[in-house]
Design a protein around this motif. Structure first.
Motif, PDB file in Angstrom:
ATOM      1  N   PRO A 284       6.686   1.171  26.079  1.00 37.86           N
ATOM      2  CA  PRO A 284       5.687   2.225  25.840  1.00 37.86           C
ATOM      3  C   PRO A 284       5.322   2.988  27.114  1.00 37.86           C
ATOM      4  N   TYR A 285       5.240   2.278  28.241  1.00 37.64           N
ATOM      5  CA  TYR A 285       4.897   2.929  29.509  1.00 37.64           C
ATOM      6  C   TYR A 285       6.047   3.793  30.008  1.00 37.64           C
ATOM      7  N   LEU A 286       7.274   3.357  29.739  1.00 38.56           N
ATOM      8  CA  LEU A 286       8.441   4.164  30.138  1.00 38.56           C
ATOM      9  C   LEU A 286       8.464   5.496  29.400  1.00 38.56           C
ATOM     10  N   PHE A 287       7.983   5.498  28.161  1.00 37.90           N
ATOM     11  CA  PHE A 287       7.994   6.726  27.359  1.00 37.90           C
ATOM     12  C   PHE A 287       6.674   7.486  27.417  1.00 37.90           C
ATOM     13  N   GLY A 288       5.835   7.169  28.404  1.00 38.11           N
ATOM     14  CA  GLY A 288       4.665   7.986  28.673  1.00 38.11           C
ATOM     15  C   GLY A 288       3.364   7.529  28.064  1.00 38.11           C
ATOM     16  N   ALA A 289       3.351   6.450  27.296  1.00 38.44           N
ATOM     17  CA  ALA A 289       2.105   5.970  26.703  1.00 38.44           C
ATOM     18  C   ALA A 289       1.234   5.329  27.778  1.00 38.44           C
ATOM     19  N   SER A 290      -0.057   5.313  27.535  1.00 31.67           N
ATOM     20  CA  SER A 290      -0.982   4.696  28.474  1.00 31.67           C
ATOM     21  C   SER A 290      -2.222   4.238  27.728  1.00 31.67           C
ATOM     22  N   GLY A 291      -3.071   3.484  28.414  1.00 26.20           N
ATOM     23  CA  GLY A 291      -4.329   3.045  27.833  1.00 26.20           C
ATOM     24  C   GLY A 291      -4.157   2.129  26.637  1.00 26.20           C
ATOM     25  N   ALA A 292      -5.085   2.253  25.694  1.00 30.12           N
ATOM     26  CA  ALA A 292      -5.098   1.367  24.521  1.00 30.12           C
ATOM     27  C   ALA A 292      -3.849   1.530  23.665  1.00 30.12           C
ATOM     28  N   LEU A 293      -3.344   2.768  23.590  1.00 33.63           N
ATOM     29  CA  LEU A 293      -2.136   2.997  22.793  1.00 33.63           C
ATOM     30  C   LEU A 293      -0.964   2.201  23.337  1.00 33.63           C
ATOM     31  N   ALA A 294      -0.789   2.217  24.647  1.00 32.59           N
ATOM     32  CA  ALA A 294       0.317   1.477  25.264  1.00 32.59           C
ATOM     33  C   ALA A 294       0.159  -0.022  25.032  1.00 32.59           C
ATOM     34  N   VAL A 295      -1.078  -0.515  25.111  1.00 30.27           N
ATOM     35  CA  VAL A 295      -1.324  -1.941  24.892  1.00 30.27           C
ATOM     36  C   VAL A 295      -0.948  -2.335  23.467  1.00 30.27           C
ATOM     37  N   VAL A 296      -1.371  -1.542  22.495  1.00 28.22           N
ATOM     38  CA  VAL A 296      -1.074  -1.846  21.091  1.00 28.22           C
ATOM     39  C   VAL A 296       0.432  -1.788  20.831  1.00 28.22           C
ATOM     40  N   LEU A 297       1.082  -0.762  21.371  1.00 29.10           N
ATOM     41  CA  LEU A 297       2.531  -0.635  21.162  1.00 29.10           C
ATOM     42  C   LEU A 297       3.287  -1.784  21.819  1.00 29.10           C
ATOM     43  N   ALA A 298       2.901  -2.130  23.045  1.00 26.06           N
ATOM     44  CA  ALA A 298       3.574  -3.223  23.751  1.00 26.06           C
ATOM     45  C   ALA A 298       3.398  -4.534  22.995  1.00 26.06           C
ATOM     46  N   ALA A 299       2.179  -4.800  22.562  1.00 25.30           N
ATOM     47  CA  ALA A 299       1.926  -6.038  21.818  1.00 25.30           C
ATOM     48  C   ALA A 299       2.682  -6.052  20.491  1.00 25.30           C
ATOM     49  N   GLY A 300       2.737  -4.929  19.812  1.00 27.18           N
ATOM     50  CA  GLY A 300       3.453  -4.862  18.542  1.00 27.18           C
ATOM     51  C   GLY A 300       4.948  -5.093  18.706  1.00 27.18           C
ATOM     52  N   LEU A 301       5.548  -4.473  19.717  1.00 22.20           N
ATOM     53  CA  LEU A 301       6.985  -4.651  19.944  1.00 22.20           C
ATOM     54  C   LEU A 301       7.318  -6.086  20.330  1.00 22.20           C
TER      55      LEU A 301
END
Length: 351
Positions: A284-301
């Motif tokens: 998620p961070y590689l594709f530009g996400a940050s903050g709570a969105l990046a945390v949720v995406l990282a945890a989901g993946l």
């Protein structure tokens, strides 16, 4: 008494599955040679006997084609594409879940056959499991370590208030450091284990001494007694060894160095799988996400990856896949949650 519609539907389903499973066994046999091929063909023949039972019950209704279950189609696809231990593991679980014991329309012999088939397939799969056990252990351990450790690292740093760029750099550093450490550690570990097991192999000098030893007065029996045999058993074993007048030799101990895996193979497997696992939380961070969105995406993946790896472990070990998948998920998320909470505390404290 004429069969009702539900019975016919059930019988036709059994018939389709028996035909499909026989085809899977034949597909697997076509990719093997020797005793394994013969065993698989005999299993296919046994499924054919079960097929005939349902044909006899169905009569004319058995002549109409019946859709094969998705599970059996999946087995057939894997058999044609891979023909590996994964397919045998799936077949083992399928034979174990046979409904024949609870179905009065199936004979007791058919139910017993399915149980025996489970053990036959278990034995065939056991050889493949032994061959891949060393590398597979390193692969599963590496992937899960990468997933959990880098997710924990990324979440902990992110919760402490670091910006996206710092979180990404931290994640990449954790990926490289962990993968290199895993690879080096596994190389040393497996090398040491192989050397330890190889030390149990009789030396060439011992084999040479057997050609010059006194047949009546010797200490060969002591070798077998040291391995746990009784004096009488050891005397008989020593006598059998020394009667090989052409080239007597001591049998190896019951250790198999090959099942441990090769040092380089295990090291590369650990490196690659740790890196692949550690890459998931930073996507998620590689594709530009940050903050709570990046945390949720990282945890989901990572959650999906943990579920998948747990299911594979369950499949190959013959354990319930769902339980193993949930176990992996709970352990991984538990570790990540601890570091995330610690990061929040550090952030709140201004550290």
């Amino acid at each position: 008494m004429a069969a009702d519609r539900e019975q016919v539907r059930r019988w036709r389903g059994y018939l389709a599955d028996e035909r499909a499973e026989a085809a899977v066994y034949r597909d697997l046999a076509s990719r093997r040679t020797g005793p394994d091929r013969d065993i698989l063909l005999e299993l296919a023949e046994a499924e054919g006997r079960h097929e005939q039972h349902w044909l006899d019950l169905l009569g004319e209704a058995g002549e109409r084609p019946t859709p094969v279950s998705l599970r059996t189609r999946f087995f057939g696809l894997l058999a044609r594409r891979f023909g590996s231990v994964f397919v045998l593991a799936l077949l083992q679980r399928a034979e174990a879940r046979s409904p024949y014991e609870a179905d009065a329309d199936a004979t007791p012999q058919m139910a017993a056959d399915e149980r025996i088939h489970e053990e036959v397939v278990r034995s065939l799969a056991m050889r493949g499991r032994s061959r891949i056990s060393g590398t597979f252990r390193a692969a599963v351990f590496g992937a899960n370590d990468g997933l959990v450790s880098n997710l924990a690292l990324v979440l902990g740093v992110g919760a402490a208030g670091a910006d996206r760029g710092l979180v990404l750099v931290t994640g990449v550093a954790g990926l490289l450091a962990g993968a290199l450490s895993m690879g080096a550690g596994e190389y040393v570990s497996v090398s040491s284990q192989r050397e330890l097991l190889a030390a149990s192999t009789p030396s060439a000098q011992s084999a040479d001494a057997l050609t010059r030893i006194d047949f009546d007065e010797n200490e060969v029996a002591l070798v077998f007694r040291a391995r746990g045999m009784t004096p009488d058993e050891a005397d008989r074993a020593a006598t059998e060894v020394l009667r090989e007048r052409v080239a007597p030799r001591l049998p190896a101990n019951d250790v198999d160095v090959e099942t441990v895996g090769t040092p380089m193979g295990v090291a590369l497997s650990s490196f690659a799988f740790f890196a692949s696992g550690a890459l998931v939380p930073i996507l998620p961070y590689l594709f530009g996400a940050s903050g709570a969105l990046a945390v949720v995406l990282a945890a989901g993946l990572v959650g999906l990856a943990l579920l998948a790896s747990g299911a594979v472990v369950g499949l190959l070990s013959g354990a319930p896949m769902l339980l193993r998948a949930l176990r992996q998920l709970l352990i991984g998320f538990g570790a990540a949650a601890v570091t995330y909470v610690l990061g929040l505390l550090f952030n709140a404290a201004g550290i």
